[in-house]
Design an enzyme around this catalytic site. Sequence first.
Site, PDB file in Angstrom:
ATOM      1  N   LYS A   7      -0.548   0.827   8.442  1.00 32.22           N
ATOM      2  CA  LYS A   7      -1.212  -0.362   9.038  1.00 32.22           C
ATOM      3  C   LYS A   7      -0.838  -1.450  10.094  1.00 32.22           C
ATOM      4  O   LYS A   7       0.379  -1.247  10.081  1.00 32.22           O
ATOM      5  CB  LYS A   7      -1.075  -1.460   8.143  1.00 32.22           C
ATOM      6  CG  LYS A   7      -2.513  -1.125   6.630  1.00 32.22           C
ATOM      7  CD  LYS A   7      -2.651  -1.866   5.548  1.00 32.22           C
ATOM      8  CE  LYS A   7      -3.091  -1.410   4.214  1.00 32.22           C
ATOM      9  NZ  LYS A   7      -1.949  -1.795   2.433  1.00 32.22           N
ATOM     10  N   ARG A  22       3.229  -3.462  -6.443  1.00 34.52           N
ATOM     11  CA  ARG A  22       3.797  -4.060  -5.505  1.00 34.52           C
ATOM     12  C   ARG A  22       3.701  -5.118  -4.994  1.00 34.52           C
ATOM     13  O   ARG A  22       2.453  -5.482  -4.698  1.00 34.52           O
ATOM     14  CB  ARG A  22       4.614  -3.061  -4.678  1.00 34.52           C
ATOM     15  CG  ARG A  22       4.026  -1.870  -3.956  1.00 34.52           C
ATOM     16  CD  ARG A  22       4.522  -1.813  -2.977  1.00 34.52           C
ATOM     17  NE  ARG A  22       3.220  -1.320  -1.814  1.00 34.52           N
ATOM     18  CZ  ARG A  22       3.096  -0.235  -1.589  1.00 34.52           C
ATOM     19  NH1 ARG A  22       3.130   0.580  -2.222  1.00 34.52           N
ATOM     20  NH2 ARG A  22       1.834  -0.522  -0.562  1.00 34.52           N
TER      21      ARG A  22
END
Lengths: 578, 581
Positions: free
Chosen positions: B237, B292
């Site tokens: 990303k 996470r």
Amino acid sequence: MSTSSTTTAPAPARHPADHAGWISCPACGWLLYRKRLDRNLRVCPECDHHLRLSARARIALLVDAGSFTESTFAPGPRNPLSFADLRDYADRLQEAARRSGESEAVVVGTAAIGGTGTVVAVMDFGFLGGSMGVEVGRRVSAAADLALERGLPLVTVCASGGARMQEGVFSLFQMARTSAAFARLREAGLLSVCVLTDPTYGGVSASFATLASVLVAERGAHVGFAGPRVVQETIRAELPRDFQTAEFLLGHGLVDRVESRAELRPLLTRLLALHHGPAPTAQAWPAPPPPLPTPSRPRPDLDPWDVVQRAREVDRPTTLDYLRSAFDDFVELHGDRAFADDPAVVGGVASLGGRTVVVIGHEKGHTVRERVARAFGMPHPEGYRKAARLLGHAETFGLPVVTLVDTPGAHPGPEAEEHGQSHAIAEIIQRSSRLRVPVVAVVTGEGGSGGALALCTSDRLLVLENAYLSVISPEGCAAILWRTATAAPTAARAMRLGAAHLYDAGIADAVVPEPPGGAHTDPDAAAQALREALLRQLDQLSGLDAAELLASRARRLSRIGGDDQALRAVPTVVPWES
Amino acid sequence: MISRLLIANRGEIAVRIARACRELGIEVVAVHSTSDRDSAVVALADEAVHIGPAAPRCSYLHVPNIVEAALRTGADAVHPGYGFLSEDPDFAEICAAEGLTFVGPPPEVMQQMGNKATARRLMADAGLPLLPGVVEPVRTAEEGRAIADRIGYPVIIKAVAGGGGRGMTVVGRSADFATAFASTRATARAVFRDPAVYVERFLPSARHVEVQVLCDAHGNGVFLGERDCSLQRRHQKLLEEGPAGHLPAVQRAGLGAMAVHGALSVGYTGAGTMEFLVDAAGRAYFMEMNARIQVEHPVTELLTGIDLVREQILVADGRRLQVRQEDVVPRGAAIECRINAEDPARDFAPAPGRLDVLQVPDGPWTRFDTGYRQGDQVSPHYDSLLGKLVVWAPDRDQAIRRMDRALAELRVEGPGLHTTVALHRALLRHPDVIADRHDVQFLDRAMPELIARTASLAEDPGLAVPAARGPLQLVRPPTPDPPAPVRPPQERTSPMPDPSFTIDDLMDLLTQKAGLSPTARTTDPDARFSDIGLDSLAFLSMQTELQDRYGAEMPDDSPDRYTFGEIVATVTGATDSAGMA
């Protein structure tokens, strides 16, 4: 010395940080979480060191879950010499049994590996260093006999310091007992595989451990006859770092393969399936393809010099390419079991349309690096000896042989001469002329002289469209007869190099078509054509028994260069009817 | 009650966590490698522990040292951040076994979500839609081709253990399947040590939409809106934004509810992200769950006003979620640009170096999360994320303009240093991005065009408004300062020479800083660390102290290499040479 072991396994040095959850890698000292190490099959994720495994852990690792049935043995006499050193041998045996949880240094039973039934015998180094006394010899021989009785393959996992000192000369003779048992297995055509793990030494490595049909060493395992300390103290020389490691053995042609722990079970599965898998049925495998529409006659318009150049094309598919593309599975077997593994010759067991075959071929490689490493496909005597050993493997298990020929010639060099190049070539020609299984040879590229002929003695000889056999390279011929190598194209034409001549002369039985422009323009299509040609030939030969094969092979060789009549026309004795 | 928390990470996320702790009144223990000894989080922390050399496997991934650091410093909780050990179930389990609260889901859940095949099966069981394909690993090429033929081409072959864009291959037709299968397995084996692969339908023009969820240990969960992360380069990303404005609000809410349901069905706790692929027709398919905190969490924070790291710590501490679903009202639009020390012109090769200039943008609704300060060194040992620039605005158009303004203000300079700043500006000018009609393959397709655009932007990094006649001077211009690195004042005194350093001083130091018991002191110059019962962690503590006090350190971080005599000699030797210079 070398055939004996110490009485106890060397106590592993206990790292201060060792406690229930953590373990220190004995090789790199890295602190490892025990659960992760166990998940990683007790291979250190940091340095790839393979930690030792108990026999039970090995069995759990290798066989199908829940398939293991242990063989039980009536207790035999355990202390033939009433031996005692600092402690009574009987005490030591009890202590070893208590610590390892086993009654002896080997565990025997039957199991399935990847669905194939097999007998397994797994040694436990934790029991008196895996040493071989009378009971170990008895159990290993019994495992071989059980395999013989049930017609099953035998998988042995070795881990041993050698023969057991406490049983004296009785231990020594277990070498002979187990070796004989493995010989009976081979005579019966039953596969035996030995997995050599760390460490395998002395009386075990010098008997059954290296007598199996296929030898697989676990990565990093130390395997040898005399231990490195003994060697060093005797000859007082610095030993190479990798001395007696699995990789060292592979490099010296002494084992077929080196595998990491995780790869062992998949490999055994494939090996067992290839040698003892279910017989192919019409349902399981597609019917052999219909005869090719393309005529198996060569195109007459090919110029011999074009053929030579296409045969030498760098991108032309090599033996390993065909093994990947034209065959269904292939397990490469390395080494001549004596001195080296010649990378110019590759071979092993392959699967082709449901049939298991032994494949041997020259390998040139493609890139410069590969080509140099493989000596441009020019075998040394070790390459031919590897090939000869694989022919023996084929004969033992009744597997047909396919050879793929593509070499500029046998390696010309002082080492090759020192190691007996002529004899190695002669030997394999003779061996293949009398082999009791079908042999199909295919000239796939260059067929340079005796180095190529070594793999051409066969029941059927196929030749690819752009391949040739020649007594000398066109350049060599031109240099000698035309006095200039630049006349090579002329020489190539004069020698009639190419598939057409081989076919017309009755040497080649069929021509395998190539894509227009040569095999390298469409390797997949070339592989498909080769596959179909091989299936057809193997199908025809599969009906013949050994006697018929040998007789027709002999007839075939006598016919070459003039038919039998022509030979008979030069009689040495006057035929009685004339 | 968590009162002292160890941050098992570095860089911007370590700083981010430290700030949340400060606000919660929790003491902070930082751990750092040798190369990070002067990092921002070390300065922020109440206590810092040197846990090893720069290589992550010896420091930020080395569980024994981190756990030991937590126990020695009296920490009662561990926050793993993202990357490193954040999704390592063993680490979570070890923390629990040592009595440390792990800020994250339970190890079993982490294990399940970490295995993509298991995660997909569990989510399929929970009723989430999956892409047509198989959940279990495919063993042979024939089996895989049969599956691919059934689900229809194009398909994608993915490594079960894969990630980061490696170990996946798109196959367009049946004939190519076998080759792609073999090569993907080979890559998977080489990179992840696990050859297992699976096969699923490949969506040619899809969007990556992920839902942020937050669950407590009492069975409550909320979703905090979604983020669109379709601007990815080879599955990495680059720019994330929220909300996913291309989806109707009702569908976004549906996706959120589905995500919470999925997370709660496996007993998930803490902050997590459910990733979906959304096809051109707006159908969403579950991809995977990230167990996470994520890099792009500030996007959600700006949209919702909820401090995710704070909430994460509170639920880890066993608190009930204070946020109810109806309290979560995402407003406006937020964009995050990842500023990486990479050279886009050289295929995004890492381009680390010293940050001679780091000028962070400011202004309304502009946030820059970083773990670096001007003068710091960007280490080649770690990921290349320099910082994250995040902006909020009432709508997407304004957010794009604000981001462009902030990117123009951001100055990152240093020898050999390259960044993705100009690339982001080129990206925000691309018509497809402005119109919000890009897909996950957009970046890989448009990269050459963007790089060309980047080059022209990089030549003129300033604002688009030029000063036509030069600056107006009413007073004499001040002499420009040399670009000296600016450092926050440090509490520590600078290293002082001490030529009289003795083995007794060394023993004092070890007693103070490395927990040497007074009875174990030695005066033997040939003794070593192991002789007085000290380990490598103690050695690292000593290294830090020697560096701070005397400007000296032993060249090797291995305690067994040196005798105390050698250490004393190094300190006095270093002091001598420093005195002469």
